[in-house]
Design a protein around this motif. Sequence first.
Motif, short mmCIF file in Angstrom:
data_model
loop_
_atom_site.label_atom_id
_atom_site.label_comp_id
_atom_site.label_asym_id
_atom_site.label_seq_id
_atom_site.Cartn_x
_atom_site.Cartn_y
_atom_site.Cartn_z
N ILE A 110 -6.82 0.43 -5.59
CA ILE A 110 -7.92 -0.38 -6.12
C ILE A 110 -8.98 -0.61 -5.04
O ILE A 110 -10.18 -0.43 -5.28
CB ILE A 110 -7.40 -1.73 -6.67
CG1 ILE A 110 -6.49 -1.48 -7.89
CG2 ILE A 110 -8.56 -2.65 -7.04
CD1 ILE A 110 -5.69 -2.69 -8.33
N LEU A 111 -8.55 -0.97 -3.84
CA LEU A 111 -9.52 -1.25 -2.77
C LEU A 111 -10.20 0.01 -2.25
O LEU A 111 -11.25 -0.09 -1.60
CB LEU A 111 -8.84 -2.01 -1.63
CG LEU A 111 -8.43 -3.44 -1.97
CD1 LEU A 111 -7.66 -4.07 -0.82
CD2 LEU A 111 -9.63 -4.29 -2.36
N ASP A 112 -9.64 1.18 -2.55
CA ASP A 112 -10.29 2.44 -2.18
C ASP A 112 -11.39 2.85 -3.15
O ASP A 112 -12.11 3.81 -2.91
CB ASP A 112 -9.25 3.56 -2.06
CG ASP A 112 -8.45 3.49 -0.77
OD1 ASP A 112 -8.90 2.82 0.19
OD2 ASP A 112 -7.37 4.11 -0.72
N VAL A 113 -11.52 2.15 -4.26
CA VAL A 113 -12.56 2.45 -5.24
C VAL A 113 -13.91 2.11 -4.63
O VAL A 113 -14.12 0.97 -4.16
CB VAL A 113 -12.34 1.66 -6.55
CG1 VAL A 113 -13.54 1.81 -7.47
CG2 VAL A 113 -11.06 2.12 -7.23
N PRO A 114 -14.84 3.06 -4.58
CA PRO A 114 -16.17 2.78 -4.01
C PRO A 114 -16.83 1.60 -4.74
O PRO A 114 -16.85 1.54 -5.96
CB PRO A 114 -16.94 4.08 -4.27
CG PRO A 114 -15.89 5.13 -4.41
CD PRO A 114 -14.72 4.45 -5.03
N GLY A 115 -17.33 0.66 -3.95
CA GLY A 115 -18.01 -0.50 -4.52
C GLY A 115 -17.12 -1.71 -4.74
O GLY A 115 -17.62 -2.80 -4.98
N CYS A 116 -15.81 -1.53 -4.67
CA CYS A 116 -14.89 -2.65 -4.87
C CYS A 116 -14.79 -3.45 -3.57
O CYS A 116 -14.35 -2.93 -2.55
CB CYS A 116 -13.51 -2.16 -5.30
SG CYS A 116 -12.35 -3.50 -5.60
N GLU A 117 -15.21 -4.70 -3.62
CA GLU A 117 -15.24 -5.55 -2.43
C GLU A 117 -14.02 -6.47 -2.32
O GLU A 117 -13.91 -7.22 -1.35
CB GLU A 117 -16.52 -6.39 -2.42
CG GLU A 117 -17.77 -5.56 -2.33
CD GLU A 117 -19.02 -6.42 -2.27
OE1 GLU A 117 -19.06 -7.39 -1.49
OE2 GLU A 117 -19.97 -6.11 -3.02
N GLY A 118 -13.13 -6.44 -3.30
CA GLY A 118 -11.96 -7.30 -3.25
C GLY A 118 -11.24 -7.34 -4.57
O GLY A 118 -11.59 -6.62 -5.51
N VAL A 119 -10.23 -8.19 -4.64
CA VAL A 119 -9.42 -8.33 -5.85
C VAL A 119 -9.10 -9.79 -6.09
O VAL A 119 -9.18 -10.61 -5.18
CB VAL A 119 -8.09 -7.54 -5.75
CG1 VAL A 119 -8.34 -6.04 -5.60
CG2 VAL A 119 -7.22 -8.06 -4.61
N ILE A 120 -8.74 -10.09 -7.31
CA ILE A 120 -8.13 -11.37 -7.63
C ILE A 120 -6.67 -11.07 -7.94
O ILE A 120 -6.36 -10.18 -8.74
CB ILE A 120 -8.80 -12.04 -8.85
CG1 ILE A 120 -10.23 -12.45 -8.50
CG2 ILE A 120 -7.98 -13.26 -9.31
CD1 ILE A 120 -11.01 -13.05 -9.65
N ILE A 121 -5.79 -11.79 -7.28
CA ILE A 121 -4.36 -11.61 -7.49
C ILE A 121 -3.92 -12.68 -8.48
O ILE A 121 -4.05 -13.87 -8.21
CB ILE A 121 -3.58 -11.72 -6.17
CG1 ILE A 121 -4.08 -10.64 -5.20
CG2 ILE A 121 -2.08 -11.59 -6.41
CD1 ILE A 121 -3.58 -10.81 -3.79
N GLY A 122 -3.42 -12.25 -9.61
CA GLY A 122 -3.03 -13.18 -10.65
C GLY A 122 -1.54 -13.44 -10.66
O GLY A 122 -1.01 -14.18 -9.84
N THR A 123 -0.84 -12.81 -11.57
CA THR A 123 0.59 -13.03 -11.78
C THR A 123 1.40 -12.87 -10.51
O THR A 123 2.34 -13.64 -10.27
CB THR A 123 1.11 -12.04 -12.85
OG1 THR A 123 0.30 -12.17 -14.02
CG2 THR A 123 2.55 -12.34 -13.21
N ALA A 124 1.05 -11.90 -9.69
CA ALA A 124 1.80 -11.67 -8.45
C ALA A 124 1.74 -12.86 -7.51
O ALA A 124 2.62 -13.02 -6.65
CB ALA A 124 1.29 -10.41 -7.75
N SER A 125 0.76 -13.71 -7.67
CA SER A 125 0.60 -14.84 -6.75
C SER A 125 1.64 -15.95 -6.96
O SER A 125 1.76 -16.84 -6.14
CB SER A 125 -0.80 -15.43 -6.86
OG SER A 125 -0.98 -16.05 -8.11
#
Length: 142
Positions: A110-125
Amino acid sequence: SYELIEAKVKTIADSDIDLIFCVWETKKTFDYSEIKVEVAHQLEAIKWYPRDILLCYEPSWAIWSGSVPGQDILTDIFTFIADTCVDLGIQDKVHLIYWGSVDATNIDDILDVPGCEGVIIGTASVSKDRVEAIFETLQAHS
C-alpha cells in the motif's frame, strides 16, 4: 447525498476543525468499474475547501474483510484521484492516504503506491500483536 456532504464540509470549514475526507466506493461500484465516477463526484464537495485536506481513499467493501485492492488497482485509483485534484485546483492542499484492512502483510504494498502518503489502521489497531507486526514491517520497509 452530495448536498449533505457539501453541507457537512461547509460546517467544518466554518470551524477550526481539520478536514479528513473519505472518498469511497461499494463492492458493487468496484465490481462494475464505476469507481472513478463515484470518487470524482465526491471530490466535487471539497473543491472549494479553504485549508489542507487529509483525503482518504476507502473502499468500504475492504473494511473488516481482510481484502485490499491490488497494487495496480490502487495505483490507478490514486493516480486518478491526484489527477482529479489537479483538475479541481486543490492538489497543493490534499494529502492522500489509504484506509481498509491495512495489516502487516499488505502495508508495504500500500505504501509503495505512488501518491500514497500514509494509511489509517482500523481493525488491526485493536490487537497489540498486530500493531507491533505493522510497526516491525514499517521499520523493515524504511
